[in-house]
Write a protein that holds these residues in place. Structure first.
Motif, PDB file in Angstrom:
ATOM      1  N   GLY A  61       0.836  -1.202   0.000  1.00 44.95           N
ATOM      2  CA  GLY A  61       0.000   0.000   0.000  1.00 44.95           C
ATOM      3  C   GLY A  61       0.861   1.238   0.000  1.00 44.95           C
ATOM      4  O   GLY A  61       1.826   1.320   0.769  1.00 44.95           O
ATOM      5  N   THR A  75      -3.607   2.390   5.141  1.00 47.21           N
ATOM      6  CA  THR A  75      -4.349   1.308   4.491  1.00 47.21           C
ATOM      7  C   THR A  75      -3.358   0.429   3.739  1.00 47.21           C
ATOM      8  O   THR A  75      -2.249   0.853   3.397  1.00 47.21           O
ATOM      9  N   THR A  76      -3.763  -0.799   3.488  1.00 50.76           N
ATOM     10  CA  THR A  76      -2.908  -1.725   2.756  1.00 50.76           C
ATOM     11  C   THR A  76      -3.783  -2.778   2.085  1.00 50.76           C
ATOM     12  O   THR A  76      -4.992  -2.861   2.335  1.00 50.76           O
ATOM     13  N   ALA A  77      -3.163  -3.601   1.236  1.00 54.79           N
ATOM     14  CA  ALA A  77      -3.902  -4.644   0.516  1.00 54.79           C
ATOM     15  C   ALA A  77      -3.027  -5.872   0.371  1.00 54.79           C
ATOM     16  O   ALA A  77      -1.844  -5.770   0.013  1.00 54.79           O
ATOM     17  N   GLU A  79      -2.438  -9.264  -1.732  1.00 57.01           N
ATOM     18  CA  GLU A  79      -2.733  -9.752  -3.075  1.00 57.01           C
ATOM     19  C   GLU A  79      -2.567 -11.267  -3.151  1.00 57.01           C
ATOM     20  O   GLU A  79      -1.594 -11.817  -2.626  1.00 57.01           O
ATOM     21  N   VAL A 100      -7.930  -9.628  -4.043  1.00 57.53           N
ATOM     22  CA  VAL A 100      -7.332  -8.584  -3.220  1.00 57.53           C
ATOM     23  C   VAL A 100      -8.132  -8.457  -1.932  1.00 57.53           C
ATOM     24  O   VAL A 100      -9.362  -8.403  -1.964  1.00 57.53           O
ATOM     25  N   TYR A 102      -8.548  -5.963   1.337  1.00 59.76           N
ATOM     26  CA  TYR A 102      -8.255  -4.585   1.733  1.00 59.76           C
ATOM     27  C   TYR A 102      -8.320  -4.426   3.252  1.00 59.76           C
ATOM     28  O   TYR A 102      -9.224  -4.961   3.904  1.00 59.76           O
ATOM     29  N   LYS A 119     -10.006  -5.894   8.487  1.00 62.57           N
ATOM     30  CA  LYS A 119     -10.284  -6.435   7.159  1.00 62.57           C
ATOM     31  C   LYS A 119     -11.571  -5.795   6.643  1.00 62.57           C
ATOM     32  O   LYS A 119     -12.639  -5.979   7.214  1.00 62.57           O
ATOM     33  N   HIS A 121     -12.617  -5.559   3.042  1.00 64.87           N
ATOM     34  CA  HIS A 121     -13.293  -6.010   1.822  1.00 64.87           C
ATOM     35  C   HIS A 121     -12.435  -7.058   1.129  1.00 64.87           C
ATOM     36  O   HIS A 121     -11.198  -7.000   1.190  1.00 64.87           O
ATOM     37  N   PHE A 135      -2.886  -1.414  -4.748  1.00 66.81           N
ATOM     38  CA  PHE A 135      -4.341  -1.451  -4.571  1.00 66.81           C
ATOM     39  C   PHE A 135      -4.787  -0.581  -3.396  1.00 66.81           C
ATOM     40  O   PHE A 135      -5.984  -0.416  -3.177  1.00 66.81           O
ATOM     41  N   ALA A 136      -3.832  -0.026  -2.655  1.00 69.46           N
ATOM     42  CA  ALA A 136      -4.163   0.813  -1.497  1.00 69.46           C
ATOM     43  C   ALA A 136      -3.328   2.092  -1.536  1.00 69.46           C
ATOM     44  O   ALA A 136      -2.592   2.402  -0.599  1.00 69.46           O
ATOM     45  N   PHE A 151     -10.555   3.170  -1.616  1.00 67.03           N
ATOM     46  CA  PHE A 151      -9.692   2.405  -2.505  1.00 67.03           C
ATOM     47  C   PHE A 151     -10.090   2.575  -3.964  1.00 67.03           C
ATOM     48  O   PHE A 151      -9.741   1.750  -4.805  1.00 67.03           O
TER      49      PHE A 151
END
Length: 433
Positions: A61, A75-77, A79, A100, A102, A119, A121, A135-136, A151
């Motif tokens: 992210g 925020t982070t994602a 994968e 992914v 999120y 968590k 999504h 993605f973040a 996001f």
């Protein structure tokens, strides 16, 4: 004299909220222009010096940290890779990611301990995201007891910062980001503003921050110079200016920058400047509004008085097209404008004329936006170096050069003379020990 009269006539504010010195609520801080009011910000650090704590952040992210009270959020994602990605005819390259997840992560400001790892999504059919992006990438916004994590098309979430529980969510605001999202959310008053500039659909929307319900949505209605959707996408973050008693929600996009009525979404004016991938957030200072054109590499100083409809050429006080940043935002300190190009050329210009005061090639490439603290400008590059440069000089004066592992895509955050830096792998608190 003219500038003084103009400053008296114009009220140039980043927004109606006031934030305490212990907060950095969103992208570019409490005044939306990268300024930190504290006078004793740290200027020297390394992996072994002046690091209060260092906390690993899972996933990938590029969002910048936000700070309020004793909490720091990013925020982070995570994968999940597809072992056999298949390309879509006429679309972006084959998507190497098949799922992914999120997250919003809260770290205790004093200890660096992870308090919440929420968590938000799971997207089992993610859009393609270019490996350079994440993605973040949009920076969240925090106020009171709420965090707003956005996001792009995958979703927008309101989180209770005390419990980590999701208050509301929106996963129905859709566009094709084509290379991934990066526009950050902002709150002004009771509304949460989002920009979704995709390859297929470009719009600005305002949500009721308490419920997540749509208050208004406005289509960009840009007559693009191409049918290629890759040239229609953008990554700009909106900013609210109050000019002569009127409020403007200024939103950069591909080929144009527009201002909207923040209450109704009605378009007030637009400047057509060309370019795609617009990301730099506009700033207002010294009676002028400064904005860029994205990949065409132009910087404009616009006279704000009387703007309505199509902005005429006469409203542009000056423009330059050399060493202009695409991804990093601009920074104004006094009568100087500072910027760094994506390729690492730092510049200082006169705000009134655009005349270059100095230019200096720094090491590496840049995506992070510079910040101002204690009379110094902080430039963070993609290989982990931060160049702390004097802001009040007529020549390039390097105060310190610092290095951390991991590299910077996120922009710095300050609160109570502490510096919060997010690398590609960790979140750091930097202080004077």
């Amino acid at each position: 004299m003219r500038i003084r009269l103009l400053l008296a006539a114009l009220s140039l504010l980043a927004g109606p909220q006031l934030y305490a010195a212990d907060s950095w609520p969103g992208y570019r801080g409490p005044t939306a222009d990268g300024h930190f009011a504290g006078a004793n910000a740290p200027t020297k650090w390394s992996e072994k010096q002046n690091v209060t704590w260092k906390t690993a952040i899972h996933g990938k992210g590029w969002s910048s940290p936000v700070v309020l009270g004793d909490q720091v959020w990013v925020t982070t994602a995570d994968e999940v890779l597809d072992p056999n990605p298949k390309p879509v005819k006429g679309g972006p390259p084959a998507n190497p990611v098949k799922e992914v997840v999120y997250f919003a992560v809260c770290v205790d400001r004093k200890s660096g301990k992870v308090l919440h790892d929420v968590k938000l999504h799971v997207d089992q059919k993610p859009q393609y995201c270019h490996p350079f992006n994440s993605f973040a990438s949009p920076t969240p916004f925090i106020e009171g007891d709420r965090l707003y994590a956005h996001f792009g098309s995958p979703g927008t979430f309101c989180v209770d910062t005390a419990t980590g529980k999701v208050v509301w969510e929106r996963v129905d605001l859709k566009c094709d980001h084509f290379r991934g999202a990066a526009s950050s959310p902002v709150v002004y008053g009771d509304l949460l503003y989002l920009v979704l500039d995709g390859a297929d659909y470009q719009f600005v929307t305002a949500l009721d921050k308490r419920t997540g319900k749509t208050v208004w949505t406005t289509d960009r209605k840009i007559k693009y110079s191409t049918d290629n959707g890759d040239y229609k996408k953008a990554y700009g973050t909106p900013v609210l200016f109050t000019v002569g008693g009127a409020q403007w929600l200024v939103c950069p996009s591909a080929e144009c920058t527009m201002a909207y009525n923040p209450k109704s979404g009605a378009e007030l004016w637009r400047l057509t400047h060309g370019g795609m991938n617009g990301a730099a957030r506009p700033v207002m200072a010294n009676g002028l509004m400064y904005l860029t054109s994205g990949h065409t590499g132009k910087l404009f100083a616009v006279k704000p008085e009387g703007l309505a409809g199509a902005v005429p050429k006469e409203a542009i006080s000056w423009q330059v097209a050399k060493n202009v940043s695409t991804r990093p935002s601009l920074l104004v300190a006094g009568e100087r404008l500072f910027m760094v190009s994506d390729t690492g050329i730092a510049s200082c210009l006169e705000t009134a004329t655009g005349k270059a005061v100095w230019t200096e090639r720094l090491d590496g490439e840049f995506s992070s936006s510079p910040v101002l603290a204690g009379g110094n400008v902080y430039f963070c590059n993609q290989i982990g170096k931060t160049f702390v440069v004097k802001a009040d000089e007529n020549s390039y004066t390097l105060v310190t050069e610092n290095r951390l592992d991991g590299g910077f895509m996120a922009s710095p955050a300050f609160a109570d003379n502490e510096l919060f830096l997010r690398t590609k792998t960790h979140l750091y608190a930097i202080g004077k020990k």
